[in-house]
Design an enzyme around this catalytic site. Structure first.
Site, mmCIF file in Angstrom:
data_model
loop_
_atom_site.group_PDB
_atom_site.id
_atom_site.type_symbol
_atom_site.label_atom_id
_atom_site.label_comp_id
_atom_site.label_asym_id
_atom_site.label_seq_id
_atom_site.Cartn_x
_atom_site.Cartn_y
_atom_site.Cartn_z
ATOM 1 N N GLU A 76 9.190 -34.457 23.929
ATOM 2 C CA GLU A 76 8.568 -35.599 24.596
ATOM 3 C C GLU A 76 7.135 -35.274 25.017
ATOM 4 O O GLU A 76 6.247 -36.103 24.892
ATOM 5 C CB GLU A 76 9.418 -35.970 25.824
ATOM 6 N N ASP A 77 6.891 -34.072 25.493
ATOM 7 C CA ASP A 77 5.615 -33.796 26.177
ATOM 8 C C ASP A 77 4.688 -32.824 25.465
ATOM 9 O O ASP A 77 3.609 -32.538 25.969
ATOM 10 C CB ASP A 77 5.895 -33.238 27.593
#
Ligand code: MN
Length: 715
Positions: A76-77
């Site tokens: 996600e990051d």
């Protein structure tokens, strides 16, 4: 922050077989991937996944869970991809990381507390592997521990609310009381700091006034039990500020009257001693009625076992006492994880190491009983449902396989009726698309739209189906009515009589109908002729043959009994309508079909999967819901078309025609569409009875060695 070797050592301390190498690689991977990213606290970002892994190690989970904890935010990051994770750590880890990533994308919007139960189900449904949920809980716990660093107050409140309503409850549901208590208290701190502050202050005041009441009560309980011959470990604590607060709310009492704010725990060696302890306490102290619960003989579905009772105990204090064995105690505190660690103690030959995961699923699946949280503990149950959002964030639970049309009807019948299109996660999608968990669905409506008969073939909810059917019935009746009226008017003209609707009323009885409209419908349906209606009103002159009126019941009975519609093998058509079978898809009895109305040309029947139908997608009023009236009428044949590839060799065409002939198929046309050095591609039209007949021929052809491929030709 826990260092690499500390984490690995902690895991190895309870799981000597843990994959040390993979743990080390995951640690390095997350540190590298998150690089110089920072947390709101100013800490390097990778401290977060490492802490999450630490929490999971505290729960004594398997290395796959720990590694997932380390990697859970990388997709996600950071620039890391799922493919990369699968390459480096394998498919299992990639699947778990993907699960956690997907879970992180759904957030409970503010002001949706009433949706909490649906939301909890969504989370459970998305956590197909229980380890996904465990990692998510650990992730949430660490985020809550560091919540105060987030500057945006609204965001803090939202996260705290979600924690309280969703994650604390889920932790309780799988028996992780320690986790639940901490999540609740952290959320309570954020949401109601004043209430929590005053409860803590009050507890401190009482503690001071009572002068270390808890240790004195512990000592006396221990002594009482000893006199009863039981060597027990007694501990006590004040209840958590949040549970005190909740009790205050639930019972609508002020803090002054709230007396039992202390809970004591008696831990003994075995089950007999549990009941003995209970007897000793009940004979020594007055019992508070209605507080005794036996969760040993009837455990909670999450495996919690204990005896609960309330007594006016030492120093006239009203106290709550829980009595349990050491094993029950660990299960109560750690839930599934403790359950597993006990299984670990069993001989090594006892089978796969992480059996508790499956056992947990078992518990969740087979739980039954009247417990409050039981209602929705069946993990499997949620696998039958999908949970989708409106653009505003409202959540709807639908059966699996539900489509945007089902969703539209679930939101509102009106919306369902006027649906023309749907956007799933912002992109236009066909109305028959099955929805996935977490999809955001936006329904495009138009006032001019009406339910399409084709929808009935793919909707799965009863509500949608009922609305669509009702509409089709009304529409069909309207069609019959219009047709019937036209027939009656024409008949009047032909007989040289003046037509007046009102004048029909006296003969309604003759035709066994209630209203003039019903009469038109019955004529439209072909149950009476227009002429019969005219003659009922204006009996023909003696030189003409009178027409006998057939009562409606008889007419219906007739049309039901012996099929009078041999000429029309299709149900759902208005009699007299011209009928064609489409040359593009060659529908056969047994195929699922749809009719397309063409002005002046009647109805063309297509198979439901015919590509030509796309051309009529935006004129739903031309679609007719039709079906075959009978299958396999030997007198009636239909043309089916197949595409065959045969080897370019002597005898192969002969083999083809022989097989078709042997199976009673009559070749009506044959066209070579492509000829190469090695192969012929041929379209063959065959007269068959129905789709089953054609399927048999196709199967026989496929078995022939000189034939390469055989398929039904479409479009
Ligand atoms: Mn995280």
């Amino acid at each position: 922050m826990m260092r690499q070797f500390e984490l690995v050592e902690r895991v190895k301390s309870y799981d000597p077989a843990a994959d040390e190498d993979a743990l080390n690689r995951a640690y390095v991977f997350t540190v590298k991937a998150h690089g110089s990213q920072k947390r709101a606290s100013g800490d390097p970002y990778f401290s977060h996944p490492v802490e999450v892994a630490g929490i999971l190690a505290g729960m004594r989970l398997d290395s796959a869970s720990i590694i997932t904890g380390l990697l859970h935010d990388t997709v996600e990051d950071t620039l890391a991809t799922l493919d990369e994770i699968e390459r480096v750590f394998g498919a299992e880890i990639a699947r778990l990381v993907d699960g956690v990533t997907k879970l992180s994308r759904v957030e409970l919007q503010s002001g949706q507390t009433k949706q909490a139960e649906n939301f909890r189900k969504l989370v459970l449904a998305m956590s197909e592997d229980i380890r996904v949920l465990l990692v998510k809980l650990a992730d949430r716990l660490h985020n809550m521990r560091t919540l105060r660093f987030i500057k945006d107050a609204d965001k803090r409140r939202r996260i705290a609310r979600e924690t309280m309503d969703i994650y604390a409850q889920l932790a309780e549901r799988i028996g992780m009381h320690e986790m639940k208590d901490e999540l609740e208290d952290l959320a309570f701190t954020e949401l109601y700091p004043d209430a929590r502050g005053s409860i803590i202050a009050r507890l401190a005041f009482l503690r001071e006034k009572g002068g270390d009441l808890v240790p004195r009560v512990i000592a006396e309980l221990q002594k009482t039990l000893k006199e009863g011959g039981i060597d027990a470990q007694v501990s006590g604590r004040e209840k958590s500020p949040y549970s005190v607060w909740r009790k205050m709310q639930r019972k609508d009492v002020g803090f002054e009257q709230l007396s039992d704010i202390m809970a004591f725990r008696v831990v003994v060696d075995n089950v007999e001693q549990c009941y003995q302890s209970l007897g000793v306490l009940h004979s020594r102290y007055p019992v508070v009625p209605g507080r005794f619960k036996d969760y040993i003989s009837t455990p909670k579905p999450n495996q919690y076992r204990s005896l609960h009772t309330g007594v006016i105990g030492p120093e006239r204090q009203r106290i709550e006492v829980q009595i349990r064995t050491r094993e029950m105690h660990e299960v109560a505190e750690l839930g599934v994880a403790a359950h597993w660690s006990y299984k670990q103690g069993a001989p090594k030959t006892e089978g796969p190491q992480y059996r508790w995961l499956r056992e947990l699923l078992d518990i969740l699946e087979h739980a039954s009983g009247p417990e409050e949280f039981l209602e929705h503990t069946k993990l499997e149950m949620f696998q039958d449902q999908v949970f989708c959002f409106t653009p505003k964030g409202d959540l709807f639970a639908l059966p699996r396989g539900a489509t945007p049309v089902d969703f539209a009807y679930a939101v509102h019948s009106e919306i369902g009726d006027t649906t023309v299109g749907a956007k799933i996660n912002g992109r236009l999608a066909p109305l028959r698309t099955p929805l996935q968990n977490g999809d955001q669905v936006e329904i495009v409506t138009s006032k001019a739209q009406t339910p399409s008969p084709t929808w009935e073939r793919f909707v799965v909810t009863g509500k949608a189906r009922a609305r669509i059917r009702r509409f089709i019935r009304t529409q069909q009746r309207q069609q019959y009515l219009d047709l019937g009226k036209a027939i009656v008017q024409k008949a009047f003209r032909q007989e040289g009589q003046e037509f007046a609707e009102k004048a029909l009323e006296p003969v309604l009885k003759t035709f066994e109908v209630e209203t003039v409209e019903d009469l038109y419908v019955s004529v439209g349906e072909g149950l009476h002729t227009g002429r019969a209606v005219v003659h009922a009103l204006h009996p023909p002159k003696p030189d003409e043959k009178p027409r006998k009126v057939v009562p409606l019941s008889e007419a219906r009975g007739r049309s039901k009994g012996k099929p009078s519609d041999t000429a029309v093998p299709i149900r759902g058509l208005i009699p007299g309508m011209a009928l064609h079978f489409a040359g593009c898809c060659h529908p056969l009895p047994g195929d699922r079909i749809v009719g397309i109305v063409t002005t002046g040309k009647g109805v063309t029947i297509h198979t439901i999967d015919c590509e030509t139908l796309e051309n009529y997608a935006d004129t739903p009023e031309r679609w007719l819901d039709v079906a075959w009236s009978r299958q396999g009428d030997p007198d009636q044949t239909h043309v089916g078309r197949i595409a065959v590839t045969i080897g370019n060799e002597p005898g192969s065409l002969g083999a083809l025609t022989t097989i078709i002939g042997k199976h009673a198929g009559n070749i009506s046309n044959l066209k070579i569409t492509n000829r190469s050095q090695d192969f012929f591609e041929i379209l063959v039209d065959i007269e068959v009875q129905d789709v089953k007949h054609l399927t048999n021929i196709i199967a026989a052809l496929r078995a022939a060695p000189s034939i390469n491929s055989v398929d039904r030709a479409r479009g």
